[in-house]
Design a protein around this motif. Structure first.
Motif, PDB file in Angstrom:
ATOM      1  N   TYR A 164       8.677  33.262   1.550  1.00 47.69           N
ATOM      2  CA  TYR A 164      10.114  32.300   1.164  1.00 47.69           C
ATOM      3  C   TYR A 164      10.630  33.504  -0.153  1.00 47.69           C
ATOM      4  CZ  TYR A 164      11.614  28.548  -0.703  1.00 47.69           C
ATOM      5  OH  TYR A 164      12.214  27.084  -2.266  1.00 47.69           O
ATOM      6  N   ASP A 165      10.357  34.429   0.205  1.00 53.59           N
ATOM      7  CA  ASP A 165      11.463  34.262  -1.072  1.00 53.59           C
ATOM      8  C   ASP A 165      12.415  35.397   0.247  1.00 53.59           C
ATOM      9  OD1 ASP A 165      12.448  36.370  -3.588  1.00 53.59           O
ATOM     10  OD2 ASP A 165      12.220  38.199  -2.235  1.00 53.59           O
ATOM     11  N   ARG A 166      11.811  36.241   1.306  1.00 50.58           N
ATOM     12  CA  ARG A 166      13.238  36.727   2.122  1.00 50.58           C
ATOM     13  C   ARG A 166      13.659  35.666   3.002  1.00 50.58           C
ATOM     14  NH1 ARG A 166       8.644  39.744   3.100  1.00 50.58           N
ATOM     15  NH2 ARG A 166       7.491  38.788   4.573  1.00 50.58           N
ATOM     16  N   LEU A 167      13.023  34.486   3.786  1.00 47.01           N
ATOM     17  CA  LEU A 167      13.896  33.598   3.516  1.00 47.01           C
ATOM     18  C   LEU A 167      14.537  32.352   2.646  1.00 47.01           C
ATOM     19  CD1 LEU A 167      14.295  31.218   5.976  1.00 47.01           C
ATOM     20  CD2 LEU A 167      12.211  29.848   5.367  1.00 47.01           C
ATOM     21  N   LYS A 168      14.220  32.453   1.774  1.00 45.26           N
ATOM     22  CA  LYS A 168      15.553  32.239   0.450  1.00 45.26           C
ATOM     23  C   LYS A 168      16.396  33.527   0.780  1.00 45.26           C
ATOM     24  CE  LYS A 168      14.182  31.698  -3.390  1.00 45.26           C
ATOM     25  NZ  LYS A 168      14.026  30.648  -4.121  1.00 45.26           N
ATOM     26  N   ARG A 169      16.600  34.619   0.890  1.00 49.81           N
ATOM     27  CA  ARG A 169      17.794  35.443   0.497  1.00 49.81           C
ATOM     28  C   ARG A 169      18.302  35.292   2.061  1.00 49.81           C
ATOM     29  NH1 ARG A 169      16.731  38.794  -4.195  1.00 49.81           N
ATOM     30  NH2 ARG A 169      14.710  37.971  -4.397  1.00 49.81           N
ATOM     31  N   GLU A 170      17.894  36.097   3.368  1.00 49.64           N
ATOM     32  CA  GLU A 170      18.295  35.255   4.179  1.00 49.64           C
ATOM     33  C   GLU A 170      19.274  33.955   3.638  1.00 49.64           C
ATOM     34  OE1 GLU A 170      15.411  35.736   7.306  1.00 49.64           O
ATOM     35  OE2 GLU A 170      14.668  37.537   6.330  1.00 49.64           O
ATOM     36  N   LEU A 171      18.375  32.992   4.698  1.00 47.77           N
ATOM     37  CA  LEU A 171      19.260  31.774   3.798  1.00 47.77           C
ATOM     38  C   LEU A 171      20.382  31.885   3.125  1.00 47.77           C
ATOM     39  CD1 LEU A 171      16.480  28.775   4.980  1.00 47.77           C
ATOM     40  CD2 LEU A 171      18.192  29.745   6.742  1.00 47.77           C
ATOM     41  N   ALA A 172      20.355  32.217   2.210  1.00 43.97           N
ATOM     42  CA  ALA A 172      21.471  32.467   1.306  1.00 43.97           C
ATOM     43  C   ALA A 172      22.721  32.994   2.111  1.00 43.97           C
ATOM     44  CB  ALA A 172      21.383  33.163  -0.204  1.00 43.97           C
ATOM     45  N   GLN A 173      21.884  34.295   2.042  1.00 46.23           N
ATOM     46  CA  GLN A 173      23.464  34.998   3.149  1.00 46.23           C
ATOM     47  C   GLN A 173      24.276  34.084   4.154  1.00 46.23           C
ATOM     48  OE1 GLN A 173      25.247  38.182   2.380  1.00 46.23           O
ATOM     49  NE2 GLN A 173      23.742  37.988   0.640  1.00 46.23           N
ATOM     50  N   GLN A 174      23.563  33.121   4.623  1.00 47.47           N
ATOM     51  CA  GLN A 174      23.717  32.915   6.009  1.00 47.47           C
ATOM     52  C   GLN A 174      24.894  31.767   5.760  1.00 47.47           C
ATOM     53  OE1 GLN A 174      20.589  31.839   8.741  1.00 47.47           O
ATOM     54  NE2 GLN A 174      21.947  30.252   9.812  1.00 47.47           N
ATOM     55  N   PHE A 175      24.063  30.511   4.196  1.00 50.18           N
ATOM     56  CA  PHE A 175      24.787  29.284   3.936  1.00 50.18           C
ATOM     57  C   PHE A 175      25.676  29.460   2.471  1.00 50.18           C
ATOM     58  CE2 PHE A 175      21.386  27.985   6.924  1.00 50.18           C
ATOM     59  CZ  PHE A 175      22.297  27.129   8.027  1.00 50.18           C
ATOM     60  N   ARG A 176      25.929  30.980   2.797  1.00 47.09           N
ATOM     61  CA  ARG A 176      26.639  31.538   1.050  1.00 47.09           C
ATOM     62  C   ARG A 176      26.973  30.511   0.121  1.00 47.09           C
ATOM     63  NH1 ARG A 176      27.992  36.942  -0.779  1.00 47.09           N
ATOM     64  NH2 ARG A 176      26.228  37.106   1.211  1.00 47.09           N
ATOM     65  N   HIS A 177      28.230  29.110   0.985  1.00 45.88           N
ATOM     66  CA  HIS A 177      29.061  28.442   0.292  1.00 45.88           C
ATOM     67  C   HIS A 177      28.773  27.359   0.825  1.00 45.88           C
ATOM     68  CE1 HIS A 177      31.803  31.856  -0.616  1.00 45.88           C
ATOM     69  NE2 HIS A 177      31.806  32.003   0.813  1.00 45.88           N
ATOM     70  N   ASP A 178      27.669  27.191   1.458  1.00 44.56           N
ATOM     71  CA  ASP A 178      27.029  25.403   1.674  1.00 44.56           C
ATOM     72  C   ASP A 178      25.471  25.317   1.638  1.00 44.56           C
ATOM     73  OD1 ASP A 178      26.712  23.027   3.070  1.00 44.56           O
ATOM     74  OD2 ASP A 178      26.797  24.141   5.780  1.00 44.56           O
TER      75      ASP A 178
END
Length: 165
Positions: free
Chosen positions: A130-144
């Motif tokens: 879950y930690d890896r997923l969140k970090r990847e998604l935070a990059q992908q959706f930085r402003h969303d």
């Protein structure tokens, strides 16, 4: 949106807020829990404390309760798309410091929150995934933030379903 390393001070922040919220909702609150990523030791998170208060029925939350929470800095945010909860934010829009979710105590939404949190607390591999997923998604959706939250939903639901078996 930034995911930071786990900070043990998040627990202290929750405990401080819990005391104030329980006092404000003393006549209706049946339980309170620290939820979300800041409630899972070792898990990276946005520096935002999520909490839930349980009541017998959402209808028992009256104007005076909303006013008492407002004095503590919690603004009621009407969310008609989430009828199973009442939502309060402390801090600025998109820069809140604490979120308070009010659910029916031991109702399905309450239990789902606990299932997810507890599954992450008890399974280090699941927590790391879950930690890896969140970090990847935070990059992908930085402003969303909405896109970020939506992209996590299927993972969260699969954990809740597995934990409910």
């Amino acid at each position: 949106m930034e995911i930071t390393e786990y900070n043990p001070e998040w627990v202290e922040s929750y405990l401080t807020e819990r005391e104030h919220i329980m006092a404000a909702l003393h006549d209706i609150c049946l339980g309170m829990e620290h939820i979300g990523s800041t409630a899972v030791p070792g898990l990276g998170a946005k520096s935002l404390i999520d909490m839930m208060a349980g009541v017998s029925d959402l209808q028992v939350v009256q104007r005076e309760h909303i006013d008492s929470l407002s004095v503590l800095g919690y603004e009621y945010m009407h969310k008609p798309d989430f009828p199973e909860r009442l939502f309060f934010r402390k801090g600025q829009w998109r820069a809140g410091t604490h979120h308070l979710h009010v659910y029916k105590y031991q109702g399905e939404a309450w239990e789902d929150q606990l299932r997810f949190r507890n599954a992450l607390r008890h399974d280090p591999r699941l927590m790391q995934t879950y930690d890896r997923l969140k970090r990847e998604l935070a990059q992908q959706f930085r402003h969303d933030r909405v896109g970020y939250t939506s992209a996590k939903a299927s993972f969260i639901q699969s954990v809740i379903q597995s934990a409910g078996l």
